[in-house]
Design a protein around this motif. Structure first.
Motif, mmCIF file in Angstrom:
data_model
loop_
_atom_site.group_PDB
_atom_site.id
_atom_site.type_symbol
_atom_site.label_atom_id
_atom_site.label_comp_id
_atom_site.label_asym_id
_atom_site.label_seq_id
_atom_site.Cartn_x
_atom_site.Cartn_y
_atom_site.Cartn_z
ATOM 1 N N HIS A 294 0.835 -1.208 0.000
ATOM 2 C CA HIS A 294 0.000 0.000 0.000
ATOM 3 C C HIS A 294 0.867 1.254 0.000
ATOM 4 O O HIS A 294 0.577 2.221 -0.702
ATOM 5 C CB HIS A 294 -0.925 0.000 1.217
ATOM 6 N N ALA B 112 1.123 4.164 -2.867
ATOM 7 C CA ALA B 112 0.926 5.596 -2.608
ATOM 8 C C ALA B 112 2.101 6.405 -3.134
ATOM 9 O O ALA B 112 1.919 7.446 -3.781
ATOM 10 C CB ALA B 112 0.750 5.834 -1.110
ATOM 11 N N LEU C 165 -9.405 0.352 -6.252
ATOM 12 C CA LEU C 165 -10.765 0.621 -5.773
ATOM 13 C C LEU C 165 -10.848 0.513 -4.254
ATOM 14 O O LEU C 165 -11.686 1.138 -3.626
ATOM 15 C CB LEU C 165 -11.754 -0.351 -6.403
ATOM 16 N N THR D 154 -8.692 1.600 -2.262
ATOM 17 C CA THR D 154 -7.973 2.736 -1.681
ATOM 18 C C THR D 154 -8.715 4.013 -2.054
ATOM 19 O O THR D 154 -9.562 3.995 -2.948
ATOM 20 C CB THR D 154 -6.547 2.824 -2.257
ATOM 21 N N PRO D 155 -8.414 5.116 -1.383
ATOM 22 C CA PRO D 155 -9.144 6.350 -1.713
ATOM 23 C C PRO D 155 -8.678 7.029 -3.009
ATOM 24 O O PRO D 155 -9.085 8.142 -3.301
ATOM 25 C CB PRO D 155 -8.881 7.257 -0.499
ATOM 26 N N THR D 156 -7.840 6.336 -3.813
ATOM 27 C CA THR D 156 -7.233 6.965 -4.984
ATOM 28 C C THR D 156 -8.249 7.640 -5.906
ATOM 29 O O THR D 156 -8.091 8.805 -6.277
ATOM 30 C CB THR D 156 -6.473 5.904 -5.810
ATOM 31 N N ASP E 62 -11.322 8.586 -5.464
ATOM 32 C CA ASP E 62 -11.996 9.758 -4.892
ATOM 33 C C ASP E 62 -11.095 10.970 -4.965
ATOM 34 O O ASP E 62 -11.531 12.079 -5.295
ATOM 35 C CB ASP E 62 -12.386 9.484 -3.436
ATOM 36 N N LEU E 63 -9.790 10.740 -4.661
ATOM 37 C CA LEU E 63 -8.849 11.856 -4.715
ATOM 38 C C LEU E 63 -8.733 12.401 -6.139
ATOM 39 O O LEU E 63 -8.639 13.609 -6.341
ATOM 40 C CB LEU E 63 -7.469 11.414 -4.217
ATOM 41 N N GLY F 140 -10.955 9.104 -12.414
ATOM 42 C CA GLY F 140 -11.591 9.026 -11.112
ATOM 43 C C GLY F 140 -12.940 8.320 -11.139
ATOM 44 O O GLY F 140 -13.364 7.755 -10.138
#
Lengths: 494, 118
Positions: free
Chosen positions: A212, A216, A276, A278-280, A282-283, A325
């Motif tokens: 993870h 990132a 999906l 991870t918050p990727t 959305d960011l 996104g």
């Protein structure tokens, strides 16, 4: 012929790499330019052949030095990279004819061979990123293209070019180092660097925190190169102060290649919808929305046309980020379409602005009053490029925005739909501002006697301007390839 | 305690990484920024070398009597990264020389002042 065909993917990278030092030692005059022109033309043809071959015969896997992957370095070409490689090589081939006069005016004669050498190295790096199937190799090519583009940016005429290049270097190096850290972390968990091999081995260790963390680091590193809002701070200065040719080339290709790399990381290197979890995504949506709104507003208030277009580039990258996104096949298709179309529109616009700079020596709003009447062809290209930027039907920009809105509607993301439309309205304002200064303001006395830019500048500009119209009407090729590319990326299963 | 001591090289990496990164962001002197950038990059080199270690392994040279070797691949990767780092530093220093010639200073805030006073 078959011998050449077999090495197609490697030649695309090796030819500019070998040509660069040769061009650097060529005597002054037009020879270095002619050499670079030849190389870019050959690369464009090869990239075209490569895309044709991939579309008809499927994935190409090239083993460097005959070492079988995953031990050796593999070049793996599918519809996605063949498409991006063609964009990069194609834009380079259109930019080079334009470069002759522009470079003669902006770059001291003794530096011109080195300029073309750096240009070819940058091309080599960008093509390398698209071709390679080895993630450490990506880092190496990333740095080849970045180092040469820092040098290219610093050649601008104003002294601010130096500080912009420095700023670009610091941020670019941080981005590349982040990427390197991420690669190291995922290597420590999988023991492989081959992208296809990583895709097989990573799912087994998806729960590890190291993976993870590595993910990132890689995403943030690539986002820096991509100039994703709010990591875009290097971009407006670099685009404003770089020599015209460099701005055209970087604006149309460098961020596009970074976007391609981002798609690869999100969908191929980390398969099975890892991202999906991870918050990727959305960011991406948040930063896309922020980029579209904030950078567009910034663009409206710029007094320098190049800077205005640079901020508009940040906003356009926001559209692509938004497309990613949505995390759907339609969204990725829209992002890829916009990647292609934005290269066309920004290429055309920066070329037209470059033609103005060639005549006037500056592109501040108050220096270009009334030039639209004096330089009708250049002005025409700005109008077409501007309409495409706004997304008027019949232009390429409309197609990608249409798909983007479809992707947003599919997920009932009403806010995003509103933002896309608002972004277009803001684009109307800043494109309108350019057109107002160029056409409706009375020309100053100095501008009265100016003539149209030379043909060598106008023709490449119009090639890109007309392709904006062509790809706005005939969407078969672009949409087809983009949909196929989204399929290859595995975005359809989302 | 063992977590701290057993992974001491990773703590060194994190410390150097943050030191370098902070220097790049915080310092206004362009040369100091480059030094920070270098420290930042070096921390990554140490990270790679630490990853490559195999318990009780020797240096990766073929010799009779030794069966366990450290992984040489990260070493090779880092050689490449060092070269890239040297090239970046050289280019950055060249830019700083040119900036000094053009502005007469290498302090970031003074450069901003001079650009805006035009």
């Amino acid at each position: 012929m078959s011998g050449l065909q077999g090495h197609l993917s490697l030649l695309l990278v090796v030819i500019p790499l070998i040509a660069a030092p040769i061009v650097a030692v060529l005597p002054r005059g037009r020879l270095p330019w002619a050499g670079a022109l030849l190389v870019t033309a050959v690369c464009a043809v090869l990239a075209g052949m490569q895309l044709w071959s991939v579309v008809h015969d499927g994935v190409i896997s090239y083993e460097l030095g005959g070492w079988a992957p995953p031990w050796g370095i593999e070049y793996r070409i599918d519809a996605v990279n063949a498409f991006v490689a063609l964009i990069v090589a194609g834009i380079a081939a259109v930019t080079l004819p334009y470069a002759l006069l522009s470079v003669e005016q902006e770059i001291p004669e003794e530096q011109a061979p080195l300029f073309y050498a750096s240009f070819l190295l940058c091309l080599c790096g960008l093509l390398g990123i698209t071709q390679t199937g080895d993630i450490f190799n990506v880092f190496v090519f990333l740095e080849i293209s970045s180092l040469s583009s820092y040098a290219l940016v610093s050649l601008g005429r104003k002294r601010q070019a130096l500080t912009s290049a420095y700023q670009y270097l610091v941020m670019g190096t941080i981005g590349a180092t982040f990427f390197l850290i991420g690669v190291g972390l995922i290597y420590s968990q999988t023991g492989t660097l081959n992208i296809a091999d990583l895709a097989e081995r990573l799912p087994a260790v998806f729960d590890h925190k190291t993976v993870h963390t590595g993910f990132a680091f890689i995403v943030v590193g690539v986002a820096l190169k991509l100039a994703l809002f709010p990591l875009h701070l290097w971009l407006p200065n670099a685009y404003t102060y770089a020599p015209t040719v460099v701005t055209i080339f970087l604006a149309a290709t460098a961020t596009k290649v970074a976007l391609y790399l981002m798609l690869r990381v999100l969908f191929t290197v980390f398969p099975n919808n890892f991202a999906l979890g991870t918050p990727t995504f959305d960011l991406f949506v948040i930063s896309g929305i922020a980029a579209i709104l904030i950078a567009s507003v910034y663009a409206i208030y710029q007094m320098d046309v190049k800077r205005l277009l640079a901020y508009s580039s940040v906003a356009q990258i926001g559209y692509m980020a938004l497309g990613i996104g949505f995390a759907s096949a339609m969204g990725v298709t829209a992002a890829l379409l916009h990647l292609f179309n934005h290269a066309l529109m920004k290429g055309a616009l920066f070329m037209a602005v470059g033609a103005i700079i060639y005549r006037v020596g500056s592109c501040r709003m108050d220096n270009i009053h009334g030039l639209g009447r004096r330089m009708p062809w250049t002005f025409g290209a700005i109008i077409i490029g501007g309409l495409s930027l706004v997304g008027v039907p019949g232009t390429a920009g409309f197609i990608s925005k249409w798909y983007l809105i479809l992707a947003a509607l599919e997920q009932q993301a009403w806010i995003s739909v509103a933002v896309i439309l608002a972004g277009s309205l803001l684009a109307v304002v800043y494109v309108g501002k350019m057109i107002e200064a160029l056409y409706f303001k009375p020309a100053s006395e100095a501008n009265q006697s100016l003539k149209e830019a030379p043909l060598l500048l106008v023709i490449p500009t119009w090639i890109l301007a007309l392709s904006n119209l062509y790809f706005g009407l005939n969407t078969e090729l672009t949409v087809g390839v983009a949909e196929r590319a989204a399929e290859v990326l595995g975005a359809t299963g989302l | 305690m063992e977590v701290v001591l057993g992974h001491y090289n990773y703590w060194v990496v994190i410390f150097l990484m943050m030191t370098g990164f902070y220097t790049v962001i915080n310092r206004g002197n362009l040369v100091k920024k480059i030094i920070g950038l270098n420290i930042f990059q070096v921390s990554v080199f140490i990270l790679y070398i630490s990853i490559s270690t195999v318990e009780n392994g020797t240096t990766p040279i073929l010799k009779e009597g030794f069966e366990v070797y450290s992984n040489p691949l990260p070493h090779v990767l880092i050689l490449t990264a060092i070269v890239v780092g040297v090239a970046t530093t050289a280019l950055a220093l060249a830019l700083v020389v040119r900036i000094k010639e053009a502005y007469g200073t290498i302090e970031e805030d003074e450069i901003h002042q001079r650009d805006h006073s035009l």
